[in-house]
Design an enzyme around this catalytic site. Sequence first.
Site, PDB file in Angstrom:
ATOM      1  N   ASP A  23     -11.613 -18.654  13.141  1.00 25.85           N
ATOM      2  CA  ASP A  23     -11.925 -19.411  14.355  1.00 25.85           C
ATOM      3  C   ASP A  23     -11.427 -18.675  15.606  1.00 25.85           C
ATOM      4  OD1 ASP A  23     -12.956 -21.402  12.762  1.00 25.85           O
ATOM      5  OD2 ASP A  23     -11.075 -22.522  12.700  1.00 25.85           O
ATOM      6  N   TYR A  24     -11.976 -19.083  16.733  1.00 23.28           N
ATOM      7  CA  TYR A  24     -11.617 -18.517  18.037  1.00 23.28           C
ATOM      8  C   TYR A  24     -10.097 -18.502  18.249  1.00 23.28           C
ATOM      9  CZ  TYR A  24     -12.264 -17.910  23.127  1.00 23.28           C
ATOM     10  OH  TYR A  24     -12.267 -17.444  24.415  1.00 23.28           O
TER      11      TYR A  24
END
Length: 239
Positions: A101-102
């Site tokens: 994820d970011y």
Amino acid sequence: MERLQKVIAESGVASRRKAEELILNKRVKVNGEIITELGVKVSEKDEIKVDDTIISREEKVYYLLNKPRGVITSTNDEHGRKTVVSLIGETKRIYPVGRLDYDTTGALILTNDGEFANMMMHPKNNIDKVYVAKVKGILSPSEIMQLKDGVIIDGVMTSKSRVKVKKIDKSTNTSIVELIIHEGKNHQVKKMFESIGKEVLKLKREKIAFLDLKGLNSGEYRKLNHKEISKLYVLAKEK
Ligand code: URA
């Protein structure tokens, strides 16, 4: 020897299906001869042309990146955010193997080897991924058991996992938990914790199989060597 459509697809000219169409449409030559049917196999030495242009048989490259927070796991981003690919000084068309994820940090492999990437991402593979999560709250013994035995996320039961509570901070009401899984469902770790009512505040992937982040600061990367790559193949295929 490899199937012609696979070699064409791996060169980046077209998808596997498109490559088959190119062959059936008589747009592919091997050593100067037009190929008209599927199933032909080629070796490294064969010259392959699509529309009379030789396709590149690119050298395969493999990187291990220590992904920083705030970088997207993708080859490009329509919102102009920084991508993991842009962090690596490589002109070949590499892409990430799986996703972080970011806001997740840690170990991520990037390569231009499609077969290797598919193998690593196959849901039945045996590649352990070690995550360390900072979560809100303190896990009860029964919550730990649930995580270990498997929980339902998006309607599907996760496989068994290994769980170790590494630290509890009563003053901030947070815990540091190590979770080892070999699956890679979307947002799997966050959703697993969510299923027992715990929010993940921070997440790092510390290891993929035997590959840890020793010597790699955030944003740094290194090439994997042949020995490491063949070890990953062996592990992925073990049942
Ligand atoms: N699980 C998640 O929830 N996020 C990641 O980035 C990786 C695994």
